[in-house]
Write a protein that holds these residues in place. Sequence first.
Motif, short mmCIF file in Angstrom:
data_model
loop_
_atom_site.label_atom_id
_atom_site.label_comp_id
_atom_site.label_asym_id
_atom_site.label_seq_id
_atom_site.Cartn_x
_atom_site.Cartn_y
_atom_site.Cartn_z
N ARG A 4 -3.60 10.09 8.30
CA ARG A 4 -5.29 11.12 8.16
C ARG A 4 -6.09 10.03 9.62
NH1 ARG A 4 -9.51 7.20 9.09
NH2 ARG A 4 -8.68 5.37 8.29
N LEU A 8 0.40 0.29 10.96
CA LEU A 8 -1.12 0.99 9.53
C LEU A 8 -0.10 1.49 8.26
CD1 LEU A 8 -2.97 3.19 11.95
CD2 LEU A 8 -4.05 0.74 10.78
N SER A 9 -0.83 1.52 7.41
CA SER A 9 -0.05 2.08 6.20
C SER A 9 0.20 4.15 6.52
CB SER A 9 -1.01 1.59 4.70
OG SER A 9 -2.41 3.08 4.84
N ARG A 28 0.66 -1.36 -0.06
CA ARG A 28 -0.38 0.09 0.06
C ARG A 28 0.72 1.53 -0.02
NH1 ARG A 28 -5.12 0.35 3.95
NH2 ARG A 28 -5.16 2.15 2.65
N MET A 68 -6.76 8.68 -2.49
CA MET A 68 -5.67 9.37 -1.47
C MET A 68 -5.06 10.40 -1.50
SD MET A 68 -4.94 5.57 0.59
CE MET A 68 -3.98 4.61 -0.64
N ASP A 92 -8.14 0.81 14.70
CA ASP A 92 -7.07 1.75 14.16
C ASP A 92 -6.35 2.93 15.20
OD1 ASP A 92 -6.83 -0.05 12.71
OD2 ASP A 92 -7.26 0.63 10.87
N ASP A 135 -3.15 5.80 6.01
CA ASP A 135 -4.10 5.96 7.25
C ASP A 135 -3.89 6.34 8.52
OD1 ASP A 135 -6.24 4.40 5.61
OD2 ASP A 135 -5.29 1.90 5.74
#
Length: 364
Positions: A221, A214-215, A117, A160, A191, A218
């Motif tokens: 964010r 997490l990526s 990702r 994104m 998360d 993400d």
Amino acid sequence: MSAGLSGNLSDFGIADVFQLIGQQRKTGALELRTGAARAQLHFDRGLVVSAAIATGRAGELDPLADRLIRGGYLTRERADEAIAAARASTQTLARTLVARGLLDGTSVRSAIDLVTRDAIFDVLRWQTGTFDFHAQSIDHERDAAELLGAEQILMDGLRMVDEWQSFAKLVPSQDTVFTRIDSSHSARGVDAVRVLALIDGRLSVRRVIDLARLSTFDGMRILSELRQAGAIRAVAAEEAPPLRRRARAAMPELRALGRAAAALLPLAALAVVAGWAAPAHRAPPADQSIERTALAALREDYAMRAVRNAMEAYRLAHGSWPERLEDLVNTGLIPPETLATLGGCAYYSNNREQGPIFLAPERS
């Protein structure tokens, strides 16, 4: 699309390449280059199997190994062992990790997904460079139901990229350190709960995202949402934790010690320290001087081993693991300077039910 396709990203954008691969359900490897960075993406009938980026920096780890270390899945020593075993066999690193019982298949697949990702999100922002697609069989064990099509990945990725600009205002850098403002704030989603629990006034954004597994998108964010909600705020340099301040105050003496050691350290002592260090750190040839970065790496390995031993001693004496690394200093097991690099960056301990995972500080 023919068996092979090559071009320049300034003429034929990455979005066009993804669309062609997806529409024609191609299987093969796509390689992209921009500057020293190189990305490789694997497709199976138009579905994305994996993606990874190599930056071209000296001493760079395998992207999967790097992510596993940063996320606390593996220690550096274990990762080095697995990399060496994979190179000596015909297995991939992922299969080697599972075959040797170092990680379960689910954890490895999760880490691969995070690497993928982040890699796709990065390459979608590349404006210049070259690409080469080669039709070939791709060996993998992923279920097709787990994979996303190139076109779906493209749509999600472009969305994104658009949203990323709004994050930059609230989370200006991955080096930013946040602390909690409102202890009563209730994060929404698993998360977000993990991210909020890791915010302690000393971990950088990058470290929080890695430990939350997490990526990058993400994690950024969630952090931007928490800051917008007034739950966290950025920490100023003068608000650094006492341990880090003490380490910075001791920097002149530590740097002097480092310079003296680089010039005078006996070869016998170097051999002992190198024997304790990770396999990746080897003593330089006799006709070369010891580089400053090599000394710092040896010191880091020595400190990490010293703290791990102190943790075990603490557990034997108190019947439990220390809640904080500072407890090791307070009980006299190690001196304060052991808990920071020569650059003044504190180490970090991520406590788990099966025992703490001792993590080295971020490298600048």
